[in-house]
Design an enzyme around this catalytic site. Structure first.
Site, short mmCIF file in Angstrom:
data_model
loop_
_atom_site.label_atom_id
_atom_site.label_comp_id
_atom_site.label_asym_id
_atom_site.label_seq_id
_atom_site.Cartn_x
_atom_site.Cartn_y
_atom_site.Cartn_z
N TYR A 1 111.68 42.20 7.54
CA TYR A 1 112.21 42.18 8.91
C TYR A 1 111.45 43.20 9.77
O TYR A 1 111.05 42.89 10.91
CB TYR A 1 113.70 42.52 8.85
CG TYR A 1 114.46 42.36 10.14
CD1 TYR A 1 114.96 41.11 10.53
CD2 TYR A 1 114.71 43.45 10.99
CE1 TYR A 1 115.68 40.96 11.71
CE2 TYR A 1 115.43 43.30 12.15
CZ TYR A 1 115.92 42.06 12.52
OH TYR A 1 116.62 41.92 13.69
N SER B 1 113.42 44.15 18.04
CA SER B 1 114.53 44.90 17.44
C SER B 1 114.17 46.37 17.48
O SER B 1 112.99 46.73 17.64
CB SER B 1 114.68 44.44 15.98
OG SER B 1 115.52 45.30 15.26
P1 NAD Z 1 122.67 34.98 14.72
O1 NAD Z 1 122.60 34.72 13.23
O2 NAD Z 1 123.96 34.82 15.41
O3 NAD Z 1 121.59 34.10 15.49
C1 NAD Z 1 120.39 33.67 14.92
C2 NAD Z 1 120.00 32.36 15.56
O4 NAD Z 1 118.78 31.91 14.97
C3 NAD Z 1 121.04 31.25 15.31
O5 NAD Z 1 121.14 30.42 16.44
C4 NAD Z 1 120.42 30.48 14.16
O6 NAD Z 1 120.84 29.12 14.08
C5 NAD Z 1 118.95 30.58 14.52
N1 NAD Z 1 118.06 30.28 13.41
C6 NAD Z 1 118.04 30.83 12.17
N2 NAD Z 1 117.10 30.23 11.41
C7 NAD Z 1 116.51 29.29 12.21
C8 NAD Z 1 115.47 28.35 12.01
N3 NAD Z 1 114.85 28.22 10.83
N4 NAD Z 1 115.12 27.55 13.04
C9 NAD Z 1 115.75 27.62 14.24
N5 NAD Z 1 116.75 28.51 14.48
C10 NAD Z 1 117.11 29.33 13.48
O7 NAD Z 1 122.10 36.46 14.88
P2 NAD Z 1 121.84 37.40 16.16
O8 NAD Z 1 122.27 38.74 15.75
O9 NAD Z 1 122.35 36.80 17.41
O10 NAD Z 1 120.23 37.44 16.16
C11 NAD Z 1 119.45 36.91 17.20
C12 NAD Z 1 118.13 37.66 17.24
O11 NAD Z 1 118.37 39.02 17.57
C13 NAD Z 1 117.36 37.67 15.92
O12 NAD Z 1 115.99 37.51 16.16
C14 NAD Z 1 117.64 39.06 15.38
O13 NAD Z 1 116.64 39.50 14.51
C15 NAD Z 1 117.69 39.86 16.67
N6 NAD Z 1 118.36 41.14 16.59
C16 NAD Z 1 119.68 41.20 16.27
C17 NAD Z 1 120.30 42.44 16.20
C18 NAD Z 1 121.74 42.58 15.83
O14 NAD Z 1 122.17 43.71 15.59
N7 NAD Z 1 122.53 41.52 15.79
C19 NAD Z 1 119.57 43.61 16.47
C20 NAD Z 1 118.24 43.50 16.81
C21 NAD Z 1 117.64 42.26 16.88
#
Ligand code: NAD
Length: 261
Positions: free
Chosen positions: A156, A143
Site C-alpha cells: 500500500y 494517502s
Molecule cells: P472503500 O473500501 O469504501 O472504497 C473502495 C472503493 O474501491 C469501493 O468502491 C470498491 O468497490 C472499489 N474497488 C475495490 N477494488 C476495485 C476494483 N478491482 N475495481 C474497481 N473498483 C474497486 O474504502 P475507502 O476508505 O473509501 O477508500 C477509498 C480510497 O481512499 C482508496 O484508494 C484508499 O486507499 C484511500 N484512502 C482511504 C483512507 C481511509 O482511512 N479510509 C485513508 C487514505 C486513503
C-alpha cells in the site's frame, strides 16, 4: 451549481470516500459516472439516490481496475454517453496488512494494479478528452501513506507513494492545457476499508481493537480525530473550483497533523 454542464468519472465510488466525492460533485450539478464493485442492488440504490437527490445524470460502469480492457471500455462509454470527461477522480483502492516476508504475492499484485497501475490507465485515457475540452481536473486519492510509511503496509505504501509521484508528473505534462492534477492524502477516514483492517492490525501487533484505534490509528494525529468522508469530498470539490486553477502537482494532506511530525 459550480459544476453544471460538467461530467466526472470517479473510480471506486460505490462506497466510502468515492461515494462521498460523487455526492459532493453532484451537489454542484456535475453529472457522474460511478464505478466500483459491490452487490448490483446496492450500487443501483446509490446511483438512483444521486440522480434523485441532486437532479443530475448518474450512470454506473463496473470496470474492474485490474483489467485494462475494462478500463478502456469505461472510457469508451464516457465518450458515447457524455462525449468525454471533464473530471477524473482516481479513488479505487484496497489494503492488505502483513509483514513483507509473509506478504501474499497475489495481494501485492492486486494492490499495485488497483491502487497504482489503474491510475496510469485512466489518466492516459482521460487526458485527450480534457485537452479537447480545454479544461480538466485530475484528482488522485493517495494517502498519508503516499508521504510516509507504516510497518506491514509495504504494498500500500509503495502504491500510494507511486500515485503521489505520478500525480506530480501528470501535473507537469497537462499544465499548459488548463488541466490540473493533484493528490489528496487522507489520514484515517472512518470507512469499511479502515474498519476491516482493525482486526488484522490487532493480530499482527498483539493489541485489542480499541488499542489499535487509539494507539495506532489516532496516535500520530494531533487532533485525535478520524477525518470524515465529507471533509475529504469538500477538498476535492475545492480542487475542482476555478479558485484552485493554480493548485497543481500538490499533495493535499488531510490527516489531523499526522504527517506534520
Ligand atoms: P472503500 O473500501 O469504501 O472504497 C473502495 C472503493 O474501491 C469501493 O468502491 C470498491 O468497490 C472499489 N474497488 C475495490 N477494488 C476495485 C476494483 N478491482 N475495481 C474497481 N473498483 C474497486 O474504502 P475507502 O476508505 O473509501 O477508500 C477509498 C480510497 O481512499 C482508496 O484508494 C484508499 O486507499 C484511500 N484512502 C482511504 C483512507 C481511509 O482511512 N479510509 C485513508 C487514505 C486513503
Amino acid at each position: 451549481m459550480m459544476l453544471k454542464g460538467k461530467v466526472a468519472v470517479i473510480t471506486g465510488s460505490t462506497s466510502g470516500i468515492g461515494e462521498g466525492y460523487a455526492r459532493a460533485l453532484a451537489s454542484e450539478g456535475c453529472d457522474i459516472m460511478l464505478n466500483g464493485l459491490g452487490a448490483p442492488a446496492d450500487i443501483e440504490a446509490v446511483r438512483q439516490s444521486i440522480e434523485t437527490d441532486y437532479g443530475v445524470r448518474c450512470l454506473f460502469h463496473g470496470a474492474d481496475m485490474t483489467k485494462v480492457p475494462e478500463i478502456e471500455d469505461l472510457f469508451k462509454t464516457m465518450e458515447t454517453e457524455f462525449g468525454g470527461t471533464d473530471i477524473l477522480i482516481n479513488n479505487a483502492g484496497i489494503q492488505h496488512v502483513a509483514p513483507i516476508d509473509e506478504y501474499p504475492l497475489d495481494k501485492w499484485d492486486a494492490i499495485i494494479a488497483i491502487n497504482l497501475s489503474a491510475v496510469f490507465h485512466t489518466t492516459r485515457l482521460a487526458i485527450p478528452m480534457m485537452k479537447r475540452r480545454g479544461w480538466g481536473r485530475i484528482i488522485n486519492t493517495s494517502s498519508a501513506h503516499g508521504l510516509i510509511a507504516s510497518p506491514n503496509k509495504g504494498a500500500y505504501t509503495a502504491a500510494k507513494h507511486g500515485v503521489a509521484g505520478f500525480t506530480k508528473a501528470t501535473a507537469l505534462e497537462v499544465g499548459p492545457y488548463n488541466i490540473t492534477a493533484n493528490a489528496i492524502c487522507p489520514g484515517y477516514v472512518w470507512t469499511t476499508l479502515v474498519e476491516k483492517q482493525i482486526p488484522d492490525i490487532a493480530k499482527t501487533r498483539n493489541m485489542t481493537e480499541e488499542e489499535v484505534i487509539n494507539n495506532v490509528m489516532l496516535d500520530m494525529a494531533a487532533t485525535k480525530k478520524f477525518t470524515t468522508i465529507e471533509q475529504v469530498a469538500s477538498l476535492a470539490l475545492y480542487l475542482c473550483s476555478d479558485m484552485a486553477q493554480n493548485i497543481t502537482g500538490s499533495m493535499q494532506s488531510i490527516d489531523g497533523g499526522w504527517t506534520a511530525q
